[in-house]
Write a protein that holds these residues in place. Structure first.
Motif, short mmCIF file in Angstrom:
data_model
loop_
_atom_site.label_atom_id
_atom_site.label_comp_id
_atom_site.label_asym_id
_atom_site.label_seq_id
_atom_site.Cartn_x
_atom_site.Cartn_y
_atom_site.Cartn_z
N VAL A 175 -17.42 24.30 37.31
CA VAL A 175 -17.70 25.43 38.20
C VAL A 175 -16.53 26.41 38.21
O VAL A 175 -16.72 27.63 38.19
CB VAL A 175 -18.03 24.95 39.63
N ILE A 176 -15.30 25.90 38.19
CA ILE A 176 -14.11 26.76 38.16
C ILE A 176 -14.11 27.63 36.91
O ILE A 176 -13.92 28.84 36.98
CB ILE A 176 -12.81 25.92 38.24
N VAL A 177 -14.34 27.01 35.76
CA VAL A 177 -14.28 27.78 34.52
C VAL A 177 -15.49 28.70 34.38
O VAL A 177 -15.42 29.75 33.75
CB VAL A 177 -14.10 26.85 33.29
N THR A 196 -19.11 20.43 27.53
CA THR A 196 -19.69 21.63 28.15
C THR A 196 -18.60 22.47 28.81
O THR A 196 -18.66 23.71 28.77
CB THR A 196 -20.77 21.26 29.21
N ILE A 197 -17.61 21.80 29.38
CA ILE A 197 -16.50 22.52 30.01
C ILE A 197 -15.66 23.22 28.94
O ILE A 197 -15.27 24.38 29.09
CB ILE A 197 -15.64 21.56 30.85
N LEU A 198 -15.41 22.51 27.84
CA LEU A 198 -14.67 23.08 26.70
C LEU A 198 -15.33 24.34 26.19
O LEU A 198 -14.67 25.35 25.96
CB LEU A 198 -14.64 22.05 25.56
N VAL A 199 -16.64 24.28 25.96
CA VAL A 199 -17.39 25.42 25.40
C VAL A 199 -17.34 26.60 26.35
O VAL A 199 -17.12 27.75 25.94
CB VAL A 199 -18.85 25.02 25.09
N THR A 200 -17.50 26.34 27.65
CA THR A 200 -17.46 27.42 28.64
C THR A 200 -16.08 28.05 28.70
O THR A 200 -15.94 29.28 28.73
CB THR A 200 -17.86 26.88 30.03
N ASN A 219 -14.95 31.97 27.57
CA ASN A 219 -14.15 32.88 28.42
C ASN A 219 -12.96 33.43 27.66
O ASN A 219 -12.66 34.62 27.73
CB ASN A 219 -13.64 32.14 29.66
N ILE A 220 -12.26 32.55 26.95
CA ILE A 220 -11.05 32.95 26.22
C ILE A 220 -11.39 33.93 25.11
O ILE A 220 -10.69 34.92 24.89
CB ILE A 220 -10.32 31.70 25.66
N MET A 221 -12.51 33.69 24.41
CA MET A 221 -12.89 34.54 23.29
C MET A 221 -13.58 35.83 23.71
O MET A 221 -13.86 36.69 22.88
CB MET A 221 -13.80 33.77 22.33
N SER A 222 -13.82 35.99 25.02
CA SER A 222 -14.52 37.20 25.49
C SER A 222 -13.67 38.45 25.38
O SER A 222 -14.17 39.56 25.48
CB SER A 222 -15.00 37.01 26.92
N GLY A 223 -12.38 38.29 25.18
CA GLY A 223 -11.50 39.44 25.02
C GLY A 223 -11.07 40.01 26.36
O GLY A 223 -11.33 39.47 27.41
N ARG A 261 -15.33 43.69 32.13
CA ARG A 261 -16.46 42.90 32.63
C ARG A 261 -16.80 41.82 31.62
O ARG A 261 -16.71 42.05 30.41
CB ARG A 261 -17.69 43.80 32.83
N PRO A 262 -17.19 40.65 32.07
CA PRO A 262 -17.54 39.58 31.14
C PRO A 262 -18.69 39.98 30.23
O PRO A 262 -19.65 40.61 30.66
CB PRO A 262 -17.97 38.43 32.07
N LYS A 263 -18.56 39.61 28.96
CA LYS A 263 -19.62 39.90 27.99
C LYS A 263 -20.55 38.69 27.88
O LYS A 263 -20.21 37.59 28.28
CB LYS A 263 -19.00 40.18 26.61
N GLY A 264 -21.71 38.93 27.30
CA GLY A 264 -22.64 37.84 27.04
C GLY A 264 -23.15 37.17 28.30
O GLY A 264 -23.25 35.95 28.37
N VAL A 265 -23.49 37.99 29.31
CA VAL A 265 -23.91 37.44 30.60
C VAL A 265 -25.19 36.62 30.44
O VAL A 265 -25.30 35.53 31.00
CB VAL A 265 -24.08 38.57 31.65
N GLN A 266 -26.17 37.13 29.67
CA GLN A 266 -27.42 36.39 29.47
C GLN A 266 -27.14 35.03 28.83
O GLN A 266 -27.74 34.03 29.20
CB GLN A 266 -28.41 37.19 28.61
#
Length: 197
Positions: free
Chosen positions: A27-29, A79-83, A87-91, A95-100
């Motif tokens: 939930v944190i990540v 699942t936590i790793l992927v999330t 986040n890290i690769m979003s740049g 605003r966060p990308k890839g919301v869908q």
């Protein structure tokens, strides 16, 4: 009403259990890339996770599906790793990308988290009752309540960091996601040998 209170309490205790902190990390990540102004989006994200969690929890209780516990114990930190990695690769966007995609991942990862052997404990409490809808509903309302507490805490901390200490959004996201990535990597590595027993 007494049963609702019992299962509601089990739900929020399940998510806020420091001994099983993997749900808290997830939930944190999940909310690391968001600010207080994004609260509606965050509420929808955690609710999407809860929906996935409730589906597989119900299917597990009804013995429709059974999955080896060691596999689920390994997949949860994945699942936590992927999330965290997403986040890290979003740049450094504002605003966060890839919301869908985040909603799809939250639902899918909720399905994985719901498969954990907690259904055995709920089954022992239910006894011979065949109507699980009320129990699952109460448990998941409690789960949602616990998640909202975590999200509110993280978003308030971020609000203070941005507005008082002038921390940049990307720096917070990168720091928090990297820390959770490292923790979940160690968790996954520690649980990997259990897959081969």
């Amino acid at each position: 009403m007494q049963d609702f209170a019992l299962y509601f309490e089990l739900g929020w205790q399940h998510i806020l259990n420091w001994k099983a902190y993997d749900h808290i990390l997830f939930v944190i990540v999940l909310c690391a890339a968001y600010t207080l102004t994004d609260w509606k989006r965050m509420l929808l994200l955690v609710t999407t996770f809860t929906v996935g969690h409730s589906i597989t929890l119900a299917l597990s209780i009804l013995k429709v599906i059974t999955v080896k516990t060691d596999l689920i114990e390994f997949l949860i930190p994945v699942t936590i790793l992927v999330t965290a990695a997403s986040n890290i690769m979003s740049g450094k966007s504002s605003r966060p990308k890839g919301v869908q995609l985040k909603y799809i991942l939250a639902l899918f990862f909720g399905l994985i988290h719901g498969l954990l052997g907690f259904s055995n404990y709920l089954n022992s409490l239910r006894g011979k009752s065949t109507n699980i809808a009320a129990e699952i509903f109460a448990f998941n309302i409690g789960l949602e309540f616990g998640q909202i507490l975590i999200v509110t805490g993280i978003l308030l901390i971020f609000f203070i960091l941005i507005n008082i200490f002038k921390v940049k959004r990307w720096n917070w996201n990168f720091f928090l996601s990297s820390a959770v990535f490292g923790i979940s990597f160690m968790m996954a590595a520690g649980r990997w040998p259990g897959l081969f027993h």
